[in-house]
Design a protein around this motif. Structure first.
Motif, PDB file in Angstrom:
ATOM      1  N   THR A 217      48.342  72.408  35.994  1.00 50.58           N
ATOM      2  CA  THR A 217      47.300  73.436  35.928  1.00 50.58           C
ATOM      3  C   THR A 217      47.878  74.797  35.566  1.00 50.58           C
ATOM      4  O   THR A 217      47.150  75.795  35.516  1.00 50.58           O
ATOM      5  N   VAL A 218      49.190  74.831  35.317  1.00 47.41           N
ATOM      6  CA  VAL A 218      49.903  76.066  34.962  1.00 47.41           C
ATOM      7  C   VAL A 218      50.498  75.894  33.572  1.00 47.41           C
ATOM      8  O   VAL A 218      50.929  74.806  33.196  1.00 47.41           O
ATOM      9  N   ALA A 219      50.532  76.959  32.800  1.00 49.53           N
ATOM     10  CA  ALA A 219      51.175  76.935  31.487  1.00 49.53           C
ATOM     11  C   ALA A 219      52.672  77.173  31.638  1.00 49.53           C
ATOM     12  O   ALA A 219      53.108  77.893  32.548  1.00 49.53           O
ATOM     13  N   LEU A 220      53.448  76.582  30.744  1.00 56.83           N
ATOM     14  CA  LEU A 220      54.897  76.710  30.845  1.00 56.83           C
ATOM     15  C   LEU A 220      55.342  78.163  30.729  1.00 56.83           C
ATOM     16  O   LEU A 220      56.249  78.595  31.447  1.00 56.83           O
ATOM     17  N   ASP A 221      54.725  78.945  29.840  1.00 56.17           N
ATOM     18  CA  ASP A 221      55.180  80.331  29.694  1.00 56.17           C
ATOM     19  C   ASP A 221      54.895  81.148  30.960  1.00 56.17           C
ATOM     20  O   ASP A 221      55.613  82.105  31.260  1.00 56.17           O
ATOM     21  N   GLU A 222      53.875  80.758  31.748  1.00 56.23           N
ATOM     22  CA  GLU A 222      53.646  81.423  33.028  1.00 56.23           C
ATOM     23  C   GLU A 222      54.791  81.136  34.001  1.00 56.23           C
ATOM     24  O   GLU A 222      55.229  82.020  34.736  1.00 56.23           O
ATOM     25  N   THR A 223      55.236  79.900  33.987  1.00 59.19           N
ATOM     26  CA  THR A 223      56.346  79.496  34.863  1.00 59.19           C
ATOM     27  C   THR A 223      57.621  80.235  34.487  1.00 59.19           C
ATOM     28  O   THR A 223      58.346  80.736  35.346  1.00 59.19           O
ATOM     29  N   THR A 246      46.534  74.957  26.131  1.00 62.39           N
ATOM     30  CA  THR A 246      45.479  75.688  26.863  1.00 62.39           C
ATOM     31  C   THR A 246      44.261  74.814  27.148  1.00 62.39           C
ATOM     32  O   THR A 246      43.841  74.713  28.315  1.00 62.39           O
ATOM     33  N   PRO A 247      43.644  74.166  26.148  1.00 62.61           N
ATOM     34  CA  PRO A 247      42.486  73.317  26.472  1.00 62.61           C
ATOM     35  C   PRO A 247      42.829  72.121  27.350  1.00 62.61           C
ATOM     36  O   PRO A 247      42.032  71.726  28.209  1.00 62.61           O
ATOM     37  N   ILE A 248      44.015  71.531  27.165  1.00 65.03           N
ATOM     38  CA  ILE A 248      44.407  70.400  28.002  1.00 65.03           C
ATOM     39  C   ILE A 248      44.623  70.865  29.440  1.00 65.03           C
ATOM     40  O   ILE A 248      44.226  70.176  30.395  1.00 65.03           O
ATOM     41  N   THR A 249      45.203  72.044  29.594  1.00 67.07           N
ATOM     42  CA  THR A 249      45.375  72.609  30.936  1.00 67.07           C
ATOM     43  C   THR A 249      44.015  72.810  31.612  1.00 67.07           C
ATOM     44  O   THR A 249      43.847  72.507  32.795  1.00 67.07           O
ATOM     45  N   GLN A 251      41.305  71.141  31.072  1.00 68.02           N
ATOM     46  CA  GLN A 251      40.800  69.822  31.456  1.00 68.02           C
ATOM     47  C   GLN A 251      41.411  69.373  32.779  1.00 68.02           C
ATOM     48  O   GLN A 251      40.728  68.769  33.621  1.00 68.02           O
ATOM     49  N   LEU A 252      42.671  69.681  32.972  1.00 63.19           N
ATOM     50  CA  LEU A 252      43.352  69.342  34.225  1.00 63.19           C
ATOM     51  C   LEU A 252      42.801  70.177  35.382  1.00 63.19           C
ATOM     52  O   LEU A 252      42.595  69.677  36.488  1.00 63.19           O
ATOM     53  N   VAL A 253      42.580  71.465  35.122  1.00 64.49           N
ATOM     54  CA  VAL A 253      41.995  72.342  36.145  1.00 64.49           C
ATOM     55  C   VAL A 253      40.623  71.822  36.555  1.00 64.49           C
ATOM     56  O   VAL A 253      40.268  71.802  37.752  1.00 64.49           O
ATOM     57  N   ASN A 254      39.852  71.356  35.571  1.00 64.74           N
ATOM     58  CA  ASN A 254      38.503  70.840  35.832  1.00 64.74           C
ATOM     59  C   ASN A 254      38.522  69.418  36.391  1.00 64.74           C
ATOM     60  O   ASN A 254      37.460  68.848  36.672  1.00 64.74           O
ATOM     61  N   LYS A 255      39.721  68.848  36.506  1.00 59.88           N
ATOM     62  CA  LYS A 255      39.901  67.481  37.006  1.00 59.88           C
ATOM     63  C   LYS A 255      39.188  66.450  36.129  1.00 59.88           C
ATOM     64  O   LYS A 255      38.732  65.416  36.594  1.00 59.88           O
ATOM     65  N   GLU A 256      39.117  66.751  34.842  1.00 60.24           N
ATOM     66  CA  GLU A 256      38.535  65.813  33.877  1.00 60.24           C
ATOM     67  C   GLU A 256      39.551  64.741  33.498  1.00 60.24           C
ATOM     68  O   GLU A 256      39.185  63.620  33.117  1.00 60.24           O
ATOM     69  N   ILE A 257      40.827  65.105  33.551  1.00 55.47           N
ATOM     70  CA  ILE A 257      41.921  64.160  33.297  1.00 55.47           C
ATOM     71  C   ILE A 257      43.006  64.391  34.337  1.00 55.47           C
ATOM     72  O   ILE A 257      43.051  65.432  34.998  1.00 55.47           O
ATOM     73  N   GLY A 258      43.897  63.400  34.469  1.00 59.74           N
ATOM     74  CA  GLY A 258      45.026  63.514  35.382  1.00 59.74           C
ATOM     75  C   GLY A 258      46.335  63.661  34.627  1.00 59.74           C
ATOM     76  O   GLY A 258      46.371  63.693  33.387  1.00 59.74           O
ATOM     77  N   PHE A 259      47.428  63.722  35.382  1.00 60.74           N
ATOM     78  CA  PHE A 259      48.769  63.930  34.828  1.00 60.74           C
ATOM     79  C   PHE A 259      49.093  62.920  33.736  1.00 60.74           C
ATOM     80  O   PHE A 259      49.435  63.288  32.607  1.00 60.74           O
ATOM     81  N   TRP A 260      48.978  61.625  34.065  1.00 56.66           N
ATOM     82  CA  TRP A 260      49.390  60.606  33.098  1.00 56.66           C
ATOM     83  C   TRP A 260      48.427  60.506  31.929  1.00 56.66           C
ATOM     84  O   TRP A 260      48.822  60.145  30.813  1.00 56.66           O
ATOM     85  N   GLU A 261      47.152  60.821  32.162  1.00 52.53           N
ATOM     86  CA  GLU A 261      46.192  60.825  31.051  1.00 52.53           C
ATOM     87  C   GLU A 261      46.495  61.947  30.065  1.00 52.53           C
ATOM     88  O   GLU A 261      46.183  61.848  28.872  1.00 52.53           O
ATOM     89  N   ALA A 262      47.103  63.019  30.571  1.00 58.81           N
ATOM     90  CA  ALA A 262      47.429  64.152  29.697  1.00 58.81           C
ATOM     91  C   ALA A 262      48.621  63.860  28.793  1.00 58.81           C
ATOM     92  O   ALA A 262      48.778  64.490  27.737  1.00 58.81           O
ATOM     93  N   MET A 263      49.467  62.899  29.186  1.00 59.66           N
ATOM     94  CA  MET A 263      50.707  62.654  28.442  1.00 59.66           C
ATOM     95  C   MET A 263      50.483  62.338  26.962  1.00 59.66           C
ATOM     96  O   MET A 263      51.061  62.995  26.091  1.00 59.66           O
ATOM     97  N   PRO A 264      49.670  61.333  26.627  1.00 60.20           N
ATOM     98  CA  PRO A 264      49.491  61.016  25.195  1.00 60.20           C
ATOM     99  C   PRO A 264      48.902  62.183  24.408  1.00 60.20           C
ATOM    100  O   PRO A 264      49.279  62.403  23.246  1.00 60.20           O
ATOM    101  N   ALA A 265      47.990  62.929  25.045  1.00 58.84           N
ATOM    102  CA  ALA A 265      47.371  64.070  24.351  1.00 58.84           C
ATOM    103  C   ALA A 265      48.394  65.151  24.052  1.00 58.84           C
ATOM    104  O   ALA A 265      48.406  65.742  22.964  1.00 58.84           O
TER     105      ALA A 265
END
Length: 475
Positions: A217-223, A246-249, A251-265
């Motif tokens: 739920t965090v962007a790498l540049d923020e980290t 940004t859009p994939i993040t 989706q994760l914040v909205n809990k539309e997808i999970g960690f492993w679902e985000a991988m292929p995208a």
């Protein structure tokens, strides 16, 4: 007669002076091919060691007079800093304390003189082992530890410090400083993005070293902007290389997808121009990356590779082997698509590691060995990690640098470690063959020196034998 007397006196005085000029060492390593990891050069040298430190480096080609309590003939051998495994775990609860303690022998037997413990639930035992090793009461590597990880409420790993708000962050960092730990490890199972970034920032304010995973739920540049010092694993770097981060993040914040679902995208939207910006940001901010390629390969191919006859299983208690079951079951029960996605990701991570290296992002070789990480064995897995790095295009010299040299730099311990230089601690591995010609030669160990302790080849073999465990009881 007077002439003979004067002549004899002169000879005796001269001999006495020569003897007074002789240097005395506890240990001398003679005529070795000494590799300088900083410059990448190799020279035929002799090392004089006393009180666990290198006090003199001499050109082997020149004649020297010295007295040594012990001498190692390193002719035709290759001498370099003892290996560092920059990502291991001591964990599993009280019932696995002795099993974890047994790992210490495996590290030394594999020429690993230093490990970075990246978080677990055995901090009390780890701190005790550190003291015993330092006092020569226990055989094992120097341990630098994070102690318990920092995570959110009901985090994945037992013993983690839970943080939600600024008061929790203060208490968590206070407790780590009180132990004291050597760095701060953050985990991503339950921690909020806000708490995560605030924890890094507060650790930075205290001049504490940080490394960790990253909530998706965090962007790498923020980290990076918050001040992280090292990124553990490549998932998070890949996220920062996506043109759709940004859009994939979101989706994760909205809990539309999970960690492993985000991988292929994320993998599919990797964009070189974005990646180069990310690499530059990592490099310019001095952020290290720990690829952990070997464990990725092992876990990605659990459906194909039968590990039941692995030689290193004889060093793993039944209790440790039981912790492997979760990952094994998940791998074997995964869909064909999930299995293939994991293998594709493994290949991609090898390419990403090469790209990071080519962009001069500094890497840390770490095995991620320990309980729960199936078939990733303490000791030998560091050598497998170096082999994976080289197989994916990292030159052997740079793979070696990612162990001791970069490890010491990351933990700000380069005054004592990282190179074989006068004044530094005598953590040394002597190899029978050149690792620059074949990285697998790191496994061909002639001798390991850890401070003032010397382990010859026969001692290393004895250590391995003593690490074998009884496979009959359900330990």
């Amino acid at each position: 007669m007077r002439f003979i007397f004067v002549f004899l006196l002169t000879v005796l005085l001269g001999t006495g002076c020569a003897s007074e000029e002789q240097e005395m060492f506890d240990l001398v390593i003679e005529n070795g091919n000494v590799l300088n990891l900083e410059t990448g050069t190799m020279a035929n040298q002799t090392l004089g060691i006393s009180d666990g430190r290198i006090v003199k480096i001499l050109k082997a080609s020149e004649k020297h007079t010295y007295i040594a309590k012990e001498t190692i003939n390193a002719k035709d051998k290759y001498v370099l800093p003892g290996f560092w495994d920059n990502h291991v775990h001591f964990r599993g609860g009280d019932s696995l304390i002795s099993a974890n303690k047994n790992f210490l022998k495996l590290f030394i037997a594999n020429g690993i003189t230093t490990v970075r413990d990246a978080g677990g639930d055995l901090t009390t035992s780890v701190m005790q082992w550190k003291k015993q090793i330092s006092a020569n009461e226990l055989v094992g590597p120097t341990i630098f530890t994070s102690g318990p990880k920092i995570d959110g409420p009901r985090g994945t790993w037992a013993g983690s410090l839970e943080v939600v708000d600024e008061e929790d962050i203060t208490k968590a960092l206070d407790s780590l400083e009180a132990i004291p730990t050597d760095f701060v490890k953050l985990y991503d199972s339950r921690i909020s993005g806000e708490a995560y970034l605030k924890t890094i920032a507060e650790a930075e304010n205290r001049n504490l070293i940080t490394s960790g995973h990253m909530p998706f739920t965090v962007a790498l540049d923020e980290t990076i902007g918050a001040g992280i010092d090292a990124i553990e694993h490549l998932y998070y770097v890949m996220k920062g290389c996506s043109s759709e981060e940004t859009p994939i993040t979101q989706q994760l914040v909205n809990k539309e997808i999970g960690f492993w679902e985000a991988m292929p995208a994320l993998q599919a939207t990797y964009q070189d121009s974005v990646a180069q910006r990310t690499f530059n940001e990592l490099r310019e901010n001095g952020v290290f990356v720990v690829p952990t390629l070997h464990i990725g390969k092992v876990l990605s191919y659990l459906d194909e590779v039968n590990h039941t006859h692995d030689p290193y299983l004889k060093y793993m208690t039944k209790g440790i082997q039981k912790t492997y079951e979760g990952r094994i079951k998940r791998a074997l029960n995964a869909s064909e698509k999930a299995i293939q996605d994991r293998k594709d990701l493994d290949t991609f991570f090898g390419e990403l590691t090469k790209s990071l290296h080519e962009a001069d992002v500094r890497l840390l070789a770490g095995s991620d060995s320990g309980a729960y990480n199936s078939y990733t064995y303490p000791g030998i897995s560091l050598h497998k990690e170096l082999e994976e790095m080289v197989a994916n295009g990292i030159p052997p010299l740079d793979a070696l640098r990612s162990s001791a040299y970069n490890g010491a730099d990351f933990l700000k311990k380069n005054t004592d470690y990282g190179t074989l230089s006068e004044g530094k601690l005598s953590d040394i591995v002597i190899l029978e063959a050149n690792p620059l010609e074949n990285i697998s030669n790191t496994k061909h160990i002639f001798c390991t020196v850890h401070g003032d302790k010397i382990f010859y080849k026969k001692d290393l073999e004895t250590l391995l034998q003593s690490a074998e465990v009884d496979q009959n009881p359900d330990l």
